[in-house]
Design an enzyme around this catalytic site. Structure first.
Site, PDB file in Angstrom:
ATOM      1  N   HIS A 259      -9.849   1.821   0.480  1.00  0.00           N
ATOM      2  CA  HIS A 259      -8.127   2.040   0.397  1.00  0.00           C
ATOM      3  C   HIS A 259      -7.854   1.163  -0.786  1.00  0.00           C
ATOM      4  CE1 HIS A 259      -4.211   1.206   1.567  1.00  0.00           C
ATOM      5  NE2 HIS A 259      -4.420   0.447   2.512  1.00  0.00           N
TER       6      HIS A 259
ATOM      7  N   GLU B  69      -0.871   4.457  14.316  1.00  0.00           N
ATOM      8  CA  GLU B  69      -0.563   5.805  13.770  1.00  0.00           C
ATOM      9  C   GLU B  69      -0.803   7.253  14.635  1.00  0.00           C
ATOM     10  OE1 GLU B  69      -1.060   7.921   9.293  1.00  0.00           O
ATOM     11  OE2 GLU B  69      -2.541   6.235   9.929  1.00  0.00           O
TER      12      GLU B  69
ATOM     13  N   CYS C  61       0.825  -1.190  -0.084  1.00  0.00           N
ATOM     14  CA  CYS C  61       0.065   0.007   0.020  1.00  0.00           C
ATOM     15  C   CYS C  61       0.769   1.208   0.075  1.00  0.00           C
ATOM     16  CB  CYS C  61      -1.099   0.069   1.322  1.00  0.00           C
ATOM     17  SG  CYS C  61      -2.015  -1.544   1.119  1.00  0.00           S
TER      18      CYS C  61
ATOM     19  N   LYS D 164      -9.466   8.071   3.271  1.00  0.00           N
ATOM     20  CA  LYS D 164      -9.746   6.571   3.148  1.00  0.00           C
ATOM     21  C   LYS D 164     -11.414   6.553   3.842  1.00  0.00           C
ATOM     22  CE  LYS D 164      -5.622   3.998   3.070  1.00  0.00           C
ATOM     23  NZ  LYS D 164      -4.674   5.208   3.354  1.00  0.00           N
TER      24      LYS D 164
ATOM     25  N   PHE E 206       1.729  -3.569   3.856  1.00  0.00           N
ATOM     26  CA  PHE E 206       1.917  -5.060   4.389  1.00  0.00           C
ATOM     27  C   PHE E 206       3.586  -5.219   4.179  1.00  0.00           C
ATOM     28  CE2 PHE E 206      -2.704  -6.829   3.783  1.00  0.00           C
ATOM     29  CZ  PHE E 206      -3.026  -6.226   4.822  1.00  0.00           C
TER      30      PHE E 206
ATOM     31  N   HIS F 226      -2.717   7.690   7.059  1.00  0.00           N
ATOM     32  CA  HIS F 226      -2.926   6.321   6.356  1.00  0.00           C
ATOM     33  C   HIS F 226      -4.441   5.917   6.731  1.00  0.00           C
ATOM     34  CE1 HIS F 226      -2.021   2.592   4.413  1.00  0.00           C
ATOM     35  NE2 HIS F 226      -2.123   2.001   5.578  1.00  0.00           N
TER      36      HIS F 226
END
Length: 414
Positions: free
Chosen positions: A341, A315, A164, A336, A402, A304
């Site tokens: 996403h 985060e 991502c 998002k 990831f 994010h």
């Protein structure tokens, strides 16, 4: 060696909430959700039956039939966003040394739809007969190849793959190449089209997706106590990055300066973030150092913020640790909540949102907030549910993938 300055002179987007950059931005400000029942395949038997698809996209409105058959949806979306950005920038309006124009892309998965169709087609017949365009349609690096061929751009050309964080890494690579004098202009973007049976099924198997099938539009709810996973999205974005003097010489409109790019690794787990947000803290710290700015200079962070139980907490804690008391004075958000996403395309699409925040002085909301999470500091201003007007001179955008891949980009008002 004095590094060259890098500026933004154009952008384009095709997303679940708008099929061009203008529509995308207007939808963000108005807080529109792009989530809806899946139409790209029959999701009846899947745990998750909704996604953030690009709406009303007809490939034949952009490509002739023969061209369209040679491209995965991932590439089609990418080319559409790139065409908008190139036209918006005006780089083709005058003299241009195309040997010094590159295309650097980001995609976490590439042509998943093509891979799925070809492999299942072979499995159902036991005859190893494949489409000759199978491999060229599937590979993640083919989109910048198509873009370079369309325009004759002979500069650096490749795709970054870091899940991502892919297109955010593409932005950072582009920045460094221009700073070092290796290119004058880079068409920098990312695309993803993973709303397929294997895409949804795979993320369901990881228990990563929201399963709020009874209410898709509120399923992506970053920082909300009842969040239950991210909403899968698709789309593409492109920004035109240009060396400052080159842009000035041709009389280009400059929308923002790309001042900083940071990278780090969690070095912790294949899919889970570091529990203390170590990688997130380091990547933002590295980005600020690269930009030559202090924590007090930051006005806005597009987080994010995927709407996952662990990620949002890590985060948020990292921002508090990095900025200290200043963290409570800035506007932070997660777009998002509206787009879902976009995986490998998330970095560039959210960078476009951050650039627009600088241009218009408006921070889009984080929609779908209903219940505070006691594990997240309530003093942080997540811009819940309603856009806020704010003079933003410095905007950061975080993207994590990831494998523990972290990337952060920083733009400033010019």
């Amino acid at each position: 060696m004095e590094l060259k300055r890098v500026v933004v002179t154009g952008f384009g987007a095709i997303t679940p909430v708008g099929n061009n950059a203008k529509e995308f931005w207007e939808s963000l400000v108005q807080g529109r959700s792009g989530a809806a029942p899946i139409t790209l395949f029959d999701a009846t038997n899947f745990k998750t039956q909704f996604a953030c698809e690009v709406k009303h996209f007809d490939p034949l409105a952009h490509f002739d039939k023969k061209e369209a058959k040679k491209m995965d949806r991932n590439t089609q979306l990418g080319i559409v966003a790139a065409r908008e950005a190139v036209a918006h920038s005006g780089i083709l309006d005058g003299e241009l040394d195309k040997n010094r124009v590159g295309v650097i892309w980001g995609s976490g998965i590439g042509g998943l739809e093509t891979f799925e169709k070809e492999v299942l087609g072979w499995a159902n017949t036991d005859i190893p007969r494949f489409n000759p365009f199978f491999i060229p349609k599937m590979i993640a690096d083919i989109t910048p190849g198509h873009i370079s061929m369309e325009y004759g751009f002979h500069g650096p050309n490749y795709t970054t793959v870091s899940a991502c964080a892919s297109s955010a890494n593409a932005i950072i690579d582009s920045k460094m190449l221009i700073q070092l004098g290796k290119a004058d202009v880079i068409v920098c973007g990312g695309s993803e089209a993973a709303v397929t049976a294997s895409g949804v099924g795979g993320f369901n198997a990881m228990m990563a997706l929201s399963t709020r099938n009874d209410d898709p539009t509120t399923a992506s709810r970053p920082f909300d106590k009842d969040r239950d996973g991210f909403v899968l999205g698709e789309g593409a974005g492109t920004i035109i990055l240009e060396e400052y003097e080159h842009a000035i010489k041709r009389g280009a409109t400059i929308y923002a300066e790309l001042k900083g790019g940071g990278m780090s690794a969690d070095a912790h787990h294949m899919t889970a973030p570091h529990p203390e947000g170590l990688g997130a803290y380091l990547v933002m710290k590295n980005c600020l150092e690269d930009a030559g700015l202090s924590t007090d200079d930051v006005d806005h962070i597009n987080m994010h913020g995927t709407s996952t139980p662990l990620g949002d907490i890590a985060e948020s804690n990292a921002i508090s640790k990095l900025l200290g008391e200043h963290a409570f004075d800035i506007q932070i958000n997660s777009t998002k909540s509206m787009t879902g996403h976009l995986l490998g395309a998330a970095g560039v699409v959210e960078a476009i949102a951050a650039i627009h925040t600088i241009i218009y002085g408006i921070v889009p909301p984080t929609i779908n907030h209903f219940t505070d999470d006691e594990k997240i500091d309530p003093r942080l201003n997540f811009t819940f549910n309603t856009a806020v007007e704010k003079d933003v001179k410095v905007a950061m955008s975080n993207t994590f993938g990831f494998g523990g891949h972290n990337a952060c980009v920083l733009f400033t008002k010019i």
